[in-house]
Write a protein that holds these residues in place. Structure first.
Motif, PDB file in Angstrom:
ATOM      1  N   ASP A 135      -1.857  -0.322  17.034  1.00  0.00           N
ATOM      2  CA  ASP A 135      -1.797  -1.009  18.341  1.00  0.00           C
ATOM      3  C   ASP A 135      -3.161  -0.975  19.028  1.00  0.00           C
ATOM      4  O   ASP A 135      -3.586  -1.942  19.657  1.00  0.00           O
ATOM      5  N   LYS A 136      -3.836   0.161  18.913  1.00  0.00           N
ATOM      6  CA  LYS A 136      -5.162   0.316  19.504  1.00  0.00           C
ATOM      7  C   LYS A 136      -6.159  -0.654  18.854  1.00  0.00           C
ATOM      8  O   LYS A 136      -6.994  -1.261  19.521  1.00  0.00           O
ATOM      9  N   THR A 137      -6.041  -0.791  17.525  1.00  0.00           N
ATOM     10  CA  THR A 137      -6.924  -1.716  16.796  1.00  0.00           C
ATOM     11  C   THR A 137      -6.715  -3.142  17.307  1.00  0.00           C
ATOM     12  O   THR A 137      -7.685  -3.870  17.582  1.00  0.00           O
ATOM     13  N   ILE A 138      -5.445  -3.538  17.444  1.00  0.00           N
ATOM     14  CA  ILE A 138      -5.151  -4.902  17.909  1.00  0.00           C
ATOM     15  C   ILE A 138      -5.634  -5.082  19.356  1.00  0.00           C
ATOM     16  O   ILE A 138      -6.181  -6.128  19.719  1.00  0.00           O
ATOM     17  N   PHE A 139      -5.476  -4.032  20.162  1.00  0.00           N
ATOM     18  CA  PHE A 139      -5.966  -4.056  21.550  1.00  0.00           C
ATOM     19  C   PHE A 139      -7.474  -4.358  21.583  1.00  0.00           C
ATOM     20  O   PHE A 139      -7.927  -5.295  22.249  1.00  0.00           O
ATOM     21  N   TYR A 140      -8.247  -3.606  20.805  1.00  0.00           N
ATOM     22  CA  TYR A 140      -9.698  -3.830  20.781  1.00  0.00           C
ATOM     23  C   TYR A 140     -10.049  -5.187  20.160  1.00  0.00           C
ATOM     24  O   TYR A 140     -11.038  -5.812  20.545  1.00  0.00           O
ATOM     25  N   ALA A 141      -9.237  -5.637  19.204  1.00  0.00           N
ATOM     26  CA  ALA A 141      -9.544  -6.885  18.486  1.00  0.00           C
ATOM     27  C   ALA A 141      -9.189  -8.124  19.303  1.00  0.00           C
ATOM     28  O   ALA A 141      -9.521  -9.238  18.915  1.00  0.00           O
ATOM     29  N   GLN A 184     -13.065   3.276  17.538  1.00  0.00           N
ATOM     30  CA  GLN A 184     -11.884   4.110  17.796  1.00  0.00           C
ATOM     31  C   GLN A 184     -12.140   5.587  17.511  1.00  0.00           C
ATOM     32  O   GLN A 184     -11.446   6.447  18.058  1.00  0.00           O
ATOM     33  N   LEU A 185     -13.127   5.867  16.661  1.00  0.00           N
ATOM     34  CA  LEU A 185     -13.488   7.272  16.429  1.00  0.00           C
ATOM     35  C   LEU A 185     -14.467   7.765  17.491  1.00  0.00           C
ATOM     36  O   LEU A 185     -14.918   8.909  17.442  1.00  0.00           O
ATOM     37  N   GLY A 186     -14.809   6.906  18.431  1.00  0.00           N
ATOM     38  CA  GLY A 186     -15.670   7.326  19.533  1.00  0.00           C
ATOM     39  C   GLY A 186     -17.125   7.487  19.138  1.00  0.00           C
ATOM     40  O   GLY A 186     -17.886   8.209  19.788  1.00  0.00           O
ATOM     41  N   VAL A 187     -17.556   6.826  18.053  1.00  0.00           N
ATOM     42  CA  VAL A 187     -18.953   6.929  17.620  1.00  0.00           C
ATOM     43  C   VAL A 187     -19.807   6.052  18.537  1.00  0.00           C
ATOM     44  O   VAL A 187     -19.464   4.897  18.789  1.00  0.00           O
ATOM     45  N   LEU A 200       0.817  -1.222   0.000  1.00  0.00           N
ATOM     46  CA  LEU A 200       0.000   0.000   0.000  1.00  0.00           C
ATOM     47  C   LEU A 200       0.849   1.270   0.000  1.00  0.00           C
ATOM     48  O   LEU A 200       0.368   2.338  -0.397  1.00  0.00           O
ATOM     49  N   GLU A 201       2.104   1.164   0.455  1.00  0.00           N
ATOM     50  CA  GLU A 201       3.021   2.316   0.565  1.00  0.00           C
ATOM     51  C   GLU A 201       2.427   3.389   1.494  1.00  0.00           C
ATOM     52  O   GLU A 201       1.662   3.054   2.384  1.00  0.00           O
ATOM     53  N   GLU A 202       2.805   4.639   1.314  1.00  0.00           N
ATOM     54  CA  GLU A 202       2.248   5.764   2.090  1.00  0.00           C
ATOM     55  C   GLU A 202       2.470   5.627   3.604  1.00  0.00           C
ATOM     56  O   GLU A 202       1.763   6.254   4.397  1.00  0.00           O
ATOM     57  N   ASP A 203       3.429   4.781   4.026  1.00  0.00           N
ATOM     58  CA  ASP A 203       3.729   4.661   5.472  1.00  0.00           C
ATOM     59  C   ASP A 203       2.539   4.233   6.316  1.00  0.00           C
ATOM     60  O   ASP A 203       2.382   4.701   7.455  1.00  0.00           O
ATOM     61  N   VAL A 204       1.684   3.372   5.779  1.00  0.00           N
ATOM     62  CA  VAL A 204       0.523   2.949   6.559  1.00  0.00           C
ATOM     63  C   VAL A 204       0.900   1.811   7.510  1.00  0.00           C
ATOM     64  O   VAL A 204       1.942   1.170   7.364  1.00  0.00           O
ATOM     65  N   HIS A 205       0.026   1.583   8.494  1.00  0.00           N
ATOM     66  CA  HIS A 205       0.199   0.511   9.476  1.00  0.00           C
ATOM     67  C   HIS A 205      -1.052  -0.366   9.425  1.00  0.00           C
ATOM     68  O   HIS A 205      -2.162   0.145   9.567  1.00  0.00           O
ATOM     69  N   VAL A 206      -0.857  -1.673   9.213  1.00  0.00           N
ATOM     70  CA  VAL A 206      -1.987  -2.570   8.956  1.00  0.00           C
ATOM     71  C   VAL A 206      -2.181  -3.556  10.108  1.00  0.00           C
ATOM     72  O   VAL A 206      -1.209  -4.137  10.602  1.00  0.00           O
ATOM     73  N   ALA A 207      -3.421  -3.720  10.533  1.00  0.00           N
ATOM     74  CA  ALA A 207      -3.777  -4.743  11.523  1.00  0.00           C
ATOM     75  C   ALA A 207      -4.756  -5.715  10.868  1.00  0.00           C
ATOM     76  O   ALA A 207      -5.823  -5.300  10.403  1.00  0.00           O
ATOM     77  N   GLU A 265       0.365   3.861  16.605  1.00  0.00           N
ATOM     78  CA  GLU A 265      -0.508   3.968  17.772  1.00  0.00           C
ATOM     79  C   GLU A 265      -1.932   3.467  17.448  1.00  0.00           C
ATOM     80  O   GLU A 265      -2.530   2.703  18.212  1.00  0.00           O
ATOM     81  N   ASP A 266      -2.459   3.897  16.290  1.00  0.00           N
ATOM     82  CA  ASP A 266      -3.797   3.447  15.885  1.00  0.00           C
ATOM     83  C   ASP A 266      -3.816   1.942  15.615  1.00  0.00           C
ATOM     84  O   ASP A 266      -4.788   1.255  15.916  1.00  0.00           O
TER      85      ASP A 266
END
Ligand SMILES: *Cc1c(COP(=O)(O)O)cnc(C)c1O
Length: 375
Positions: free
Chosen positions: A210-216, A69-72, A47-54, A207-208
């Motif tokens: 890690d947060k995704t993996i935490f919730y998952a 994570q967006l608090g909806v 994907l490039e663009e320095d993304v982080h994938v979970a 950070e996002d």
């Protein structure tokens, strides 16, 4: 009877079993392991663009966790493309929020920036600023993402990019799945690559991720025992599935080229057919993976879309109506909708055609014969 020609069926590259065998040999039969981190790394590089994938258990789970994570939460409003699969919209209900549906524009069939802006203004006037926007790239075609992001920024509303059907597609050279505050991918059985079932969250920061993996993984706090200060979910991808994904990544670009050549085949097949048009890229800004090739059959054609579908079905060739808009679905019929009915027209007149990267010459011959006898 001829064998069935499917819309889109799994197409293995060859090395999937090697990665799955490795998982068995090393006893990583769990929702974590070297294939999971390996598949994540493959996707990040692709994907490039320095993304982080979970990696997660499904694309739907990814949308759910993006909303979390967006608090909806309860009674919040979320703007969602109406012309889509229910997996885009159902997670809005999981968090107790209210989907507000937005119609499509004619060039990409995805979220119309004008209807989006009208909806935002009207929701704010009615007293609520929407908490998120869910935009989808259907059938592999990028939405007008520049225009959507500009409006989202102007009103300071985060964007969830549903790229479940668009892995490998680009807009102005940038890969779909890298534009959103959170973006999601799907590896279900019929998608451009499959892990038998699975999905991923694409994040802009570690950070996002890690947060995704935490919730998952049931939101387990740091402690030797099980300690919880948040509600978690069991949404991580298994190391077996991820092994299939690693093998699939090796053939992704090859399979995209094959799907693009399927689209070229249909373009020439329907070139001189009155009333039938094949969905095309609107300009050079768009590069579609052509996950599915689609046609529109208008009033001037010799058949209706439904007659065409039934005639193909008799030849054991699968075709399918385009997505039924969410605002027409019984479960969402009372939700607000902003648009002019373009997605309804797409649903009435459109069909998806067999588009797999594993179609062979005999399949193309049968499709050609069938189409010629129908029209
Ligand atoms: C497939 C799909 C999803 C859901 O992905 P799953 O992995 O099946 O949960 C979401 N949105 C769109 C547009 C899809 O096509």
């Amino acid at each position: 009877m001829n064998s069935k020609i499917w819309l889109s069926s799994p197409h293995m590259g060859g090395n999937e079993e090697k990665y799955v065998k490795e998982a068995f040999d090393t006893n990583w039969i769990a929702p974590l392991g070297p294939n999971v981190s390996g598949f994540e790394k493959d996707l990040e590089q692709y994907l490039e663009e320095d993304v982080h994938v979970a990696c997660l258990s499904s694309g739907t789970a990814a949308i759910h966790l993006a909303l979390v994570q967006l608090g909806v939460g309860y009674n919040d409003e979320v703007l969602c493309q109406t012309f889509t699969f229910c997996g885009s919209a159902n997670p809005i209900k999981y968090v107790g929020a209210i989907p507000v549906f937005i119609d499509s524009e004619q060039e990409t069939w995805n979220m119309c920036p004008n209807h989006l802006e009208n909806a935002i203004k009207d929701r704010i006037a009615k007293g609520k600023t929407p908490k998120a926007i869910i935009v989808v790239h259907l059938y592999g075609m990028s939405a007008k993402i520049d225009a959507i992001l500009k409006i989202a920024n102007q009103y300071n509303i985060p964007v969830i990019e549903d790229a479940a059907e668009a892995l490998g597609s680009t807009y102005k050279g940038q890969k779909c799945g890298t534009f959103g505050d959170f973006s999601i991918l799907s590896f279900n059985g019929n998608k451009i690559i499959t892990t038998s079932g699975g999905g991923a969250m694409v994040c802009n920061s570690k950070e996002d991720k890690d947060k995704t993996i935490f919730y998952a993984t049931q939101a387990r706090d740091q402690a030797p025992h099980y300690e919880h200060t948040s509600i978690g979910y069991n949404y991580r991808m298994s190391n077996i599935s991820a092994g299939i994904g690693r093998g699939q990544m090796e053939v992704l670009d090859k399979h995209i080229n094959l799907r693009r050549s399927v689209n070229t085949f249909y373009t020439s097949l329907f070139k001189d057919v009155k009333g039938i048009t094949v969905m095309q890229e609107p300009s050079n800004d768009y590069h579609s993976n052509f996950w599915l090739s689609c046609i529109l059959i208008d009033d001037t054609a010799s058949v209706t879309a439904e007659e065409f579908r039934l005639a193909m079905d008799k030849e054991n060739i699968e075709t399918r109506p385009l997505w039924k808009p969410m605002h027409l679905q019984p479960i969402f019929k009372d939700n607000p909708f902003y648009g002019d009915g373009f997605s309804e027209a797409l649903f009435k007149t459109g069909l998806c055609l067999p588009s797999g990267s594993n179609l062979v010459k005999d399949d193309f011959d049968r499709i050609t014969q069938a189409v010629k006898s129908i029209i």
